[in-house]
Structure formats: structure tokens, C-alpha cells
Design a protein around this motif. Structure first.
Motif, PDB file in Angstrom:
ATOM      1  N   UNK A 253       0.831  -1.215   0.000  1.00  0.00           N
ATOM      2  CA  UNK A 253       0.000   0.000   0.000  1.00  0.00           C
ATOM      3  C   UNK A 253       0.858   1.255   0.000  1.00  0.00           C
ATOM      4  N   UNK A 254       1.930   1.266   0.789  1.00  0.00           N
ATOM      5  CA  UNK A 254       2.776   2.461   0.884  1.00  0.00           C
ATOM      6  C   UNK A 254       3.471   2.768  -0.433  1.00  0.00           C
ATOM      7  N   UNK A 255       3.722   1.743  -1.243  1.00  0.00           N
ATOM      8  CA  UNK A 255       4.380   1.934  -2.540  1.00  0.00           C
ATOM      9  C   UNK A 255       3.375   2.122  -3.682  1.00  0.00           C
ATOM     10  N   UNK A 256       2.084   2.102  -3.348  1.00  0.00           N
ATOM     11  CA  UNK A 256       1.053   2.313  -4.355  1.00  0.00           C
ATOM     12  C   UNK A 256       0.933   1.184  -5.361  1.00  0.00           C
ATOM     13  N   UNK A 257       1.174  -0.051  -4.930  1.00  0.00           N
ATOM     14  CA  UNK A 257       1.210  -1.191  -5.847  1.00  0.00           C
ATOM     15  C   UNK A 257      -0.035  -2.082  -5.762  1.00  0.00           C
TER      16      UNK A 257
END
Length: 395
Positions: A253-257
Motif C-alpha cells: 500500500x505504501x508503494x502504491x502497488x
């Protein structure tokens, strides 16, 4: 031979030890042995039609479990017990390690799927390894499933130790009518996209965070890369898996994946096979190095996948970098991403890795594993003939 396979998990439980026990039991039964699985009372005995008999008779794996195991063994007049050992499969409880003394019981052979220590009490420290050694010393025979564990056990066990590998729990058998492009489209993956595959539960040793970071690097480089996470996330046995899986999900989630990572969830073997065959590269970034104790590795080999994984902790002659796997250092997301990009950009390299994987997988057939196991169990049973008369056997 009347063989009892003792296991802390068995299908429909989710776990590699249970899947291994099922495959081994089926292969032993096909060789003509009378095979009985002794496991706990949870789950359904009728879930799978089998050529072996399942006895869900053990209330728990705490103190007293051996009296229950031996009661079933006497009733069934088993000639040998093969204990499938992995601490997590028995709830990290040490009771299973305390094999009773030899008098009045059938021969016990312990198969060590890994040497992870059980829980005893806070700050038990080195004592926990001594409990693992106790199991090895009390067992009449010991099977190591990989070279690393064999070398660690060898000094204590002399002639009572054998190295017999595991095989793939998943056969390359997708559903009828399977089409690779349709399977990829099901997950929103285009024909020219790069689909990474990961198979198995998430835990600290398997490098899930390194895999996600490698995916992010590939996307930053402009590749249309996606990741298919095949199978259940955490399994039934090890509670630490859940905590680690949540960590991996937060990183995604933090890497937008989120849109690039697809989860099949726990599913049947045909669907697992379909997912594996749909991938371009299987990425297995084990933090402790690639090892043949990993059923996930064997599944990727059996499916003829191009595999990117980490260098083994000890030399493994069967592993040939650039021929049947592509090796990178552990805990190095950059090297992992670069290796995946190489395989994607070089069709000849990918074809060579796929052919090498299929050839290597042939060394780990279940028929061969079952024959080696039966020979070792039979040898141990012949060295303990007194049990037959104690149990009231005829002949």
C-alpha cells in the motif's frame, strides 16, 4: 509394511508438511504399503478420497500426545512410525519431541522438514535446540530433507541418518481447457506484460518485502510489471506468518502497488497450477538462501518456470546459476529486480532456465522419494524386531 505417518497438519489444513504427508502417503500406498496417517481431531477425514487411511485421533499435541499416538499404533499393529517434524505444525509445543523410550513402542523415524526450535518458556535460549536434538537422539532413525540440515545432524546420528528430499506438492495439471492468455487476462495482465509469480505462505524467511520492493523498482524502470501471489497467505500452523503478511500488505500500500499485486487466496491444486503456468518468472527471494527443503521451489521446478532466487547458504551442486535458476544475494531488492529484468529481456535465457528447471525436477519424483523412504523405514523396522512380538503380531 504397515506404516504410520504422524503429522501435526493434514489436508484440509493449509501447510507444506500436511501436503507433503499426503503426497508421500499416496506414493507409499501405490508401492503396496498399508499407510495410515495419525493426526489431530480437527478437520474432516472424508475431505479427500485417498489410497490411505486417516485417523484423526490425537486431541492435542501437548503433553500426553505420545500415549494417544502409541494407542493408535498398537490398535493398528503398525510396524513403524514416521513422524513428520516441523515445530510450527505442532503448535510450537515441545511434547512431540519427547519420543518414549524404545521398550514397548514401534520404531520411530523422524523426518525433519526444518530444524526450527519449539517454544518452551521465555528466555529458554539454547535449551530449545537441545529439545530438537532430543528428538533426533531418541528416534530410531532420522531423515533430513535437505543438505543443510543433514550436515547439522550428521555428527550426532552416524548410521541412523538418511538424506531424502521432498518433492512438489503441486503437479503441473491446470484445469481442463486451460489457456495461458485467458488465465493472465483474468488478473488483468496483458500478453506483453511481465508477470512475476510467488507461491507459498508469507513469512520472514521468504523475503516477501524484498519481492515487493523489487516490483516497485521494475515499475519505476518503466516495465509493465505485475505480481501474482499464488496460494494462501499465512497457512494454518504458524501464527507469526499473519503478522509478517500484514507487514507486506502495508508495504504494498505504501508503494502504491495494490493494483499490480493480485492474490489468488488458498485454492485447489489445479488453480495453483494454472497460476504458476501463467507467470513469466517465479521469484523466490528466500532470505536464508535457496534450499531443497522448500516445497514452493519444487512446485516452480515441476512447472518448468524460469526461477530467480537467492544464493544457497551452502553449496548445492544441483543448483547451476544461469542454467536452472538465476541466483542473487539475499536481501537485495535491486539485484532481484535486475535479475528479473534480464530474464524478461532475454528469451534465450528464459528458455534455458525453464528447460533446466524441468530437468532438475525429475530428480525429485514422488516415486523415487517413496522408494527411498520405504527402504529406510524397512531397514529401521528390521533392526527392531522385538516390537512385533510385543504388539502381538503374527509373522
Amino acid at each position: 509394511m504397515r506404516i504410520g505417518l504422524v503429522t501435526g497438519e493434514f489436508p484440509p489444513d493449509q501447510g507444506g508438511v500436511g501436503d507433503f504427508t499426503l503426497k508421500l502417503g499416496e506414493a507409499l500406498a501405490h508401492l503396496g504399503h498399508d499407510v495410515h496417517v495419525l493426526t489431530d481431531i480437527h478437520g474432516s477425514q472424508s475431505a479427500i478420497p485417498l489410497p490411505l487411511t486417516t485417523h484423526r485421533s490425537i486431541p492435542s499435541w501437548s503433553w500426553g500426545c505420545w500415549s494417544q499416538i502409541l494407542a493408535v499404533a498398537r490398535k493398528l499393529r503398525l510396524e513403524v512410525l514416521n513422524l513428520q517434524y516441523q515445530a510450527a505444525a505442532y503448535g510450537m509445543h515441545p511434547a512431540i519431541n519427547f519420543v518414549p523410550r524404545r521398550q514397548g513402542r514401534p520404531p520411530v523415524v523422524a523426518t525433519f522438514h526444518d530444524l526450527k526450535v519449539p517454544y518452551l518458556f521465555p528466555k529458554a535460549g539454547p535449551l530449545r535446540w537441545q529439545v530438537v536434538r532430543l528428538l533426533a537422539r531418541r528416534a530410531d532413525g532420522v531423515i533430513a530433507t535437505n543438505e543443510e540440515d543433514f550436515l547439522r545432524l550428521e555428527r550426532d546420528l552416524s548410521q541412523r541418518l538418511s538424506l531424502i528430499p521432498i518433492g512438489s506438492n503441486i503437479s503441473p495439471a491446470p484445469p481442463p481447457g486451460y489457456e495461458r492468455e485467458a488465465e493472465r487476462a483474468r488478473w488483468g495482465v496483458g500478453p506483453d506484460d511481465l508477470l512475476l509469480g510467488y507461491f507459498g505462505f508469507l513469512n520472514e524467511s521468504k523475503g516477501g518485502e524484498d519481492l515487493v520492493q523489487a516490483l516497485a523498482l521494475l515499475v519505476e524502470q518503466g516495465l509493465a510489471a505485475q505480481l501474482l501471489m499464488i496460494g494462501g497467505r499465512v497457512g494454518s500452523s504458524d501464527p507469526t506468518n499473519r503478522t509478517y503478511a500484514e507487514r507486506v500488505e502495508r508495504l504494498i500500500a505504501s508503494l502504491g502497488l495494490q493494483a499490480r499485486v493480485h492474490w489468488t487466496g488458498y485454492t485447489d491444486p489445479e488453480a495453483v497450477s494454472a497460476g504458476l503456468l501463467a507467470t513469466d518468472v517465479c521469484v523466490l527471494p528466500y532470505r536464508d538462501g535457496v534450499s531443497f527443503r522448500r516445497g514452493t521451489l519444487h512446485a516452480c521446478l515441476a512447472h518448468g518456470r524460469a526461477i530467480v532466487t537467492t544464493r544457497p547458504a551452502l553449496p548445492l551442486p544441483e543448483v547451476r546459476d544461469g542454467e536452472n535458476m538465476l541466483l542473487v544475494p539475499p536481501r537485495d531488492a535491486g539485484a532481484l529486480a535486475e535479475a528479473v529484468r534480464r530474464v524478461y529481456r532475454d528469451p534465450a535465457l528464459r528458455a534455458r532456465l525453464e528447460a533446466g528447471a524441468r530437468a532438475l525436477s525429475a530428480d525429485f519424483s514422488w516415486d523415487r522419494i517413496a522408494r527411498q523412504t520405504a527402504a529406510f523405514l524397512g531397514n529401521i523396522a528390521r533392526k527392531n524386531p522385538d516390537w512385533h512380538s510385543i504388539a502381538g503380531y503374527i509373522g
